[in-house]
Design an enzyme around this catalytic site. Structure first.
Site, PDB file in Angstrom:
ATOM      1  N   GLY A  45       0.393  -0.960   0.070  1.00  0.00           N
ATOM      2  CA  GLY A  45       0.054   0.254   0.213  1.00  0.00           C
ATOM      3  C   GLY A  45       0.748   1.325  -0.089  1.00  0.00           C
ATOM      4  N   SER A  46       0.227   2.422   0.764  1.00  0.00           N
ATOM      5  CA  SER A  46       0.394   3.623   0.248  1.00  0.00           C
ATOM      6  C   SER A  46       2.115   3.872   1.133  1.00  0.00           C
ATOM      7  CB  SER A  46      -0.353   4.753   1.414  1.00  0.00           C
ATOM      8  OG  SER A  46      -1.361   4.730   0.915  1.00  0.00           O
ATOM      9  N   VAL A  47       3.384   3.250   1.711  1.00  0.00           N
ATOM     10  CA  VAL A  47       4.490   3.388   1.997  1.00  0.00           C
ATOM     11  C   VAL A  47       5.082   2.923   0.799  1.00  0.00           C
ATOM     12  CG1 VAL A  47       4.208   2.683   4.462  1.00  0.00           C
ATOM     13  CG2 VAL A  47       4.541   0.624   2.909  1.00  0.00           C
TER      14      VAL A  47
ATOM     15  N   LYS B  75       3.984   4.753  -2.026  1.00  0.00           N
ATOM     16  CA  LYS B  75       4.835   6.114  -2.950  1.00  0.00           C
ATOM     17  C   LYS B  75       5.921   6.928  -1.969  1.00  0.00           C
ATOM     18  CE  LYS B  75      -0.226   7.084  -1.863  1.00  0.00           C
ATOM     19  NZ  LYS B  75      -1.251   7.183  -1.166  1.00  0.00           N
TER      20      LYS B  75
END
Lengths: 99, 560
Positions: free
Chosen positions: B286-288, B290
């Site tokens: 997920g967002s990590v 990014k």
């Protein structure tokens, strides 16, 4: 000639005795060495056991529980000071003692 | 006269015979003495050579009925604290030919060893042609004494080496395990068999090899496991995992996966529940991720931290629509895309860079190839089948690509290490060999990313506020990934993770905490997202370990 025979005979007897003695000594020394080696082995095993025991006693989860029981907790940020501050503290205390 | 003559002749003849006889005798005597002399000389020479020759240890060829065992070097942590060692332990065996009453023996043994397989033992003992049957290997001296006290004929003891783990389950996944013959089966124990070496032995002889020094720090490892345990209870997770990595050297200081395994019971690790999630499992994080996408955008010159990205409209990917968790009604700067964790923003930056550049960047960071460490081969990353537009957008915010947490942590550490590649290792490293390697991103990108990560924790609207520890300049990125279910994703069960690093003015240590399917609590107002779960766990972890790692806290005001 007879003298030579007698000498040879005694020489043979003497060397036999000497050999016997040497053989005996060797066996004794060998037994001693083995006993010492066994002792060393035993000591090595004991060291291994003690090392493992010390490791088990110093395991962090055990120390953690004991420390918390004693009312200790992980250090807080405000408990850290620089070396300079520590020496300043010492000087102040020494000054105080002098007075 | 004649008689005289004859007599004279006879005497002369006699005298001649005497001389001959004497000569013969002296020849015989000489020969005997010579023989004796040579015989004695031979013995003397033989004795001398025996005495002078160096005699190696006497080797006895004894037919050995027992399988050979192995002695192994100790395993210690980076500060020399013991993690695994060999101990002498008694093993019990039976000689079926000497056993008087089989049933009595098995029955009485069961009183001391209740978990013994009676049927199997009875079957083995009934074969009288056998002279050797293992009853139980590696028992404690106390149990051996109890069995001895039973006074059963046909039972004997033999001392063998047994691997002992004084710290119990601590770092169980990293250490791995050994089999009954003391051979490594998994983890560092297997690495020792393959790379360090063990010695075959016929009796219980301890290894003389120097200990294997790991990069782990027992204190940090305990703090990590303790915090993960607490998080598992607090958020009722279905497992948790975490690691602490030295950014400068790549040394793994702690690596844990909950539930833990006990290295003494190798069969436990086979259970899928006990998988080492740090190296053995791959997850859509997920967002990590990014962190990597935005680093790519900065490094490829596509955007600057203050470049504005219009994130007001959702992104259309085939049948799916990419939305933001908190929709924004204004364009965001790249820094804000990071701190607000905007999926649309990350997707748009990835689209602008293009598939090739994104894939190339991830490949450079080692996210797409198989990673190997001393603990074994890390689970291979699962990549999109086709790197199209859809993959580019989803990979940008950490979906459609699944990697092992250790592999992601190494990539993130590379970004914070001024671009110098970080190769994770479980062995203590005394030189920083990554210094010689060429940076793969610029120093400037690295600094900007560190600044953004710090802002995400210290800023008023950052998602990682809960991870802050006053004085230690923590930075980080949250990640809440929906767990893939049959036919789509479920937003009810998530993987909540937090990528942390400190101190952000010069990042030294990286932490990565992953909680599997956490539930919201009263304190989190029912939220299970990373900002409410994984972030505070990271904060508590850093507060505990920063002092141990020698990171000096700053004045709280100066650190903000």
């Amino acid at each position: 000639m007879r003298l030579l025979n007698v000498t040879a005979f005694f020489f043979a007897i003497a060397s036999a005795l000497l050999l016997y003695g040497l053989n005996y000594d060797t066996r004794r020394l060998e037994a001693e060495v083995q006993a010492k080696e066994r002792l060393a082995d035993r000591a090595r095993d004991d060291i291994a056991v003690l090392k493992a025991e010390r490791g088990a006693l110093a395991r962090p989860d055990r120390i953690d529980a004991i420390a918390r029981q004693l009312g200790l907790s992980p250090p807080r940020v405000d408990q850290f000071v620089t070396g300079r501050e520590v020496s300043a503290l010492d000087e102040r205390r020494e000054g105080g003692n002098g007075r | 006269m004649a008689a005289d003559v004859y007599g004279g002749t006879g005497r002369r003849i006699e005298a001649g015979q005497d001389v001959r006889k004497r000569r013969t005798r002296s020849v015989t005597e000489t020969a005997v003495y010579a023989f004796l002399f040579f015989a004695f000389a031979e013995v003397a020479i033989h004795l001398l050579t025996l005495g002078l020759e160096h005699q190696g240890g006497v080797t006895l060829a004894v037919s050995e009925p027992v399988a050979t065992s192995f002695s192994r070097p100790d395993i210690v942590d980076r500060n020399g604290r013991l993690l695994a060692t060999d101990l002498e332990a008694p093993s019990i065996y039976a000689d079926p030919g000497m056993v008087v009453d089989r049933d009595e023996l098995v029955e009485k043994l069961a009183t001391v060893l209740p978990d013994i397989d009676s049927k199997e033992l009875l079957r083995a003992l009934s074969d009288r042609s056998r002279r050797f049957v293992w009853v139980r290997r590696g028992v404690s001296p106390k149990v051996a004494q109890k069995v001895h006290d039973l006074g059963l004929p046909g039972l004997s003891f033999r001392y063998e080496l047994k691997r002992a783990y004084p710290d119990g389950k601590l770092a169980g996944h990293v250490l791995g395990s050994v089999n009954v013959d003391n051979r490594g089966l998994s983890g560092i124990e297997k690495y020792i068999d393959e790379k360090v070496g063990t010695d075959p032995i016929h009796a219980a002889v301890l290894s003389t090899r120097p200990p294997v020094r790991l990069s782990l720090d027992i204190g940090v490892q305990h703090a990590l496991e303790d915090e993960l345990d607490a998080a598992e209870k607090l958020y009722q997770t279905k497992g948790a995992a975490g690691l602490v990595l030295n950014i400068k050297t790549g040394e793994v200081l702690a690596s844990a996966s909950i539930p833990r395994v006990d290295p003494t019971w190798p069969t436990q690790a086979l259970d899928s529940k006990h998988l080492d999630r740090i190296t053995g499992g791959t997850y859509e994080l997920g967002s990590v991720v990014k962190t990597l996408t935005i680093a790519m955008a900065l490094d490829e010159g596509i955007a600057k931290p203050d470049t504005m990205v219009d994130v007001r409209q959702p992104l259309q990917v085939g049948r799916f629509t990419v939305k933001d968790f908190h929709a924004s009604n204004r364009p965001l700067s790249v820094t804000e895309v990071f701190t607000h964790s905007s999926n649309i923003g990350a997707g748009m930056l990835a689209l602008e860079a293009g598939t090739d550049r994104l894939e190339g960047f991830l490949r450079k960071l080692g996210m797409l190839t198989t990673l190997t460490t001393e603990e074994g081969t890390v689970a291979a990353p699962q990549l999109p089948d086709r790197w199209g537009r859809a993959a580019t957008i989803t990979v940008a915010y950490g979906h459609g690509i699944a990697v092992a947490p250790l592999q992601f942590a190494a990539a993130a550490a590379t970004i914070l290490n001024g671009g110098r590649p970080v190769h994770p290792t479980f062995l203590r490293r005394f030189d920083t060999d990554s210094v010689d390697e060429k940076p793969i991103i610029t120093e400037n990108t690295s600094r900007e990313m560190a600044r953004m990560m710090r802002l995400n924790v210290s800023g008023p609207d950052g998602t990682g506020k809960e991870a802050d520890v006053p004085g230690y300049r923590v930075g980080g990125k949250t990640g809440t990934a929906d767990i893939a279910k049959r036919g789509g994703y479920s937003s009810k069960s998530v993987i909540s993770s937090f990528l942390g690093a400190f101190p952000m003015d010069d990042p030294q240590y990286l932490t990565f905490v992953i909680l599997f399917d956490p539930k919201g609590t009263k304190e989190t107002h029912g939220h299970h997202t990373a900002g409410y779960t994984a972030a505070p766990v990271t904060g508590r972890l850093i507060a505990r370990i920063a002092g141990q790692l020698g990171v000096r806290p700053m004045e709280v005001v100066a650190s903000q």
